[in-house]
Design an enzyme around this catalytic site. Structure first.
Site, short mmCIF file in Angstrom:
data_model
loop_
_atom_site.label_atom_id
_atom_site.label_comp_id
_atom_site.label_asym_id
_atom_site.label_seq_id
_atom_site.Cartn_x
_atom_site.Cartn_y
_atom_site.Cartn_z
N MET A 1 43.50 35.56 39.21
CA MET A 1 42.85 36.80 39.32
C MET A 1 42.15 37.42 38.09
SD MET A 1 44.83 39.46 38.02
CE MET A 1 44.34 40.95 38.96
N TYR A 2 42.53 36.74 37.01
CA TYR A 2 42.20 37.28 35.84
C TYR A 2 40.35 36.76 35.64
CZ TYR A 2 47.04 37.28 34.08
OH TYR A 2 48.25 37.90 33.65
N SER A 3 39.63 37.99 35.50
CA SER A 3 38.29 37.67 35.60
C SER A 3 37.79 36.62 36.71
CB SER A 3 37.49 37.04 34.36
OG SER A 3 37.84 37.85 33.12
#
Length: 324
Positions: free
Chosen positions: A58-60
């Site tokens: 989910m990071y970026s």
């Protein structure tokens, strides 16, 4: 750089893990670094001997994994890297593109493998506990991705100790691949994991890789307005704003100990986390290369019993934060 076993496994990890939430796209969050700046930090981490890199799908929205894989695999042979990633959080508006269902576990692991550019993940972690999916379903699916060779080891992140122990018990009951690590929220102004989670991990031989060891910069003596992330990070406010008065007393003690050692506050805060029982490797978030100095230097600092007692004496219990 020293290397230690991750829990009771034979996997050797550096005493610092580089957190990769900072790398990806500034379109996702204004404080995130794009590829060119991210690459500089990743290259320096390799130069320092760090082999343990922690990211999440989910990071970026996947861009962090893409950058981490592209940069590191151009620098280092795959077998020298310990790549960790996580699943659970939404990756789109689709109802099944999130959580820990069997469907999403299978799709998420393939997505992470594709973005990282590798055919296996060293440490695959549950980002949070999924109250909407039977735990047995999740654990069975995780066992399958390990047996398929897509994942080497399993880990989990912030949850209650009873949830983690229930999962471990089910894994033993069914002969499923076990959790070998826990990634909890832990620092000088948030020590609630000392009640049950850290003793559990010590008892079960589970490695601990805590996130936010500097409490989003507050233990480095920075004000919220000092950085772009501090100005815009709603998560930091949710984690710490409710306890500012109590935290200020701890931070004042930290400043005293730092002055006594002639070291920056960040080094003492890192040193305290790294020296606590059960801790394998703090996850450090780096947005400027010079920040590595505090993290690496902290590993050489020897805190006395007097230092530790002073650092810990003003802490007051607080509500659980970071599980959601």
């Amino acid at each position: 750089m020293d290397y230690v076993n991750l829990g009771r496994t034979g996997l050797k990890v550096s005493r610092l893990a580089l957190g990769c939430m900072t790398f990806g796209s500034s379109g996702w969050a204004p404080w995130v670094l794009d590829q060119e700046e991210s690459a500089k930090i990743l290259r320096h981490a390799v130069e320092l001997g760090i082999n343990f890199f922690d990211t999440a799908d989910m990071y970026s929205l996947g861009k962090s994994e893409e950058i981490v894989g592209k940069v590191l695999l151009d620098l280092v042979p795959r077998h020298k890297l310990v790549l960790a990633t996580k699943l659970y959080n939404p990756m789109s508006s689709d109802a099944n593109d999130r959580g820990l269902s069997r469907k999403h576990v299978f799709e998420a692991v393939d997505g992470s493998l594709r973005r990282l550019g590798t055919d296996y993940i060293d440490l695959y972690q549950l980002h949070r506990f999924d109250y909407d999916t039977p735990l047995e379903e999740t654990l069975d699916a995780l066992n399958d991705v390990v047996r398929a060779g897509k994942v080497r080891y399993l880990g989990a992140s912030s949850m209650f100790a009873w949830q983690f122990m229930k999962a471990i018990g089910l894994q033993r009951q069914h002969g499923w691949a076990p959790f070998v690590s826990m990634q909890p929220h832990y620092n000088l102004i948030y020590r609630e994991e000392e009640r049950e989670m850290l003793p559990l991990c010590l008892s079960e031989g589970v490695g601990v890789v805590p996130w936010s060891p500097l409490a989003r910069g507050r233990l480095a003596g920075r004000a919220d307005t000092d950085t772009k992330r501090g100005q815009t990070d709603n998560t930091a406010r949710a984690l710490y704003d409710r306890s500012r008065a109590a935290d200020d007393a701890v931070i004042a003690r930290l400043r005293n100990v730092a002055e006594r050692h002639g070291k920056p506050m960040a080094q003492i805060a890192y040193a305290w986390v790294a020296s606590r029982a059960a801790i394998t490797a703090p996850i450090v978030g780096i947005s400027r290369i010079e920040q590595f100095e505090d993290a690496v230097a902290a590993l050489e600092i020897k805190l006395t019993d007097q230092d530790v007692a002073e650092l810990e004496q003003d802490y007051l219990p607080k509500p659980i934060a970071g599980h959601a």
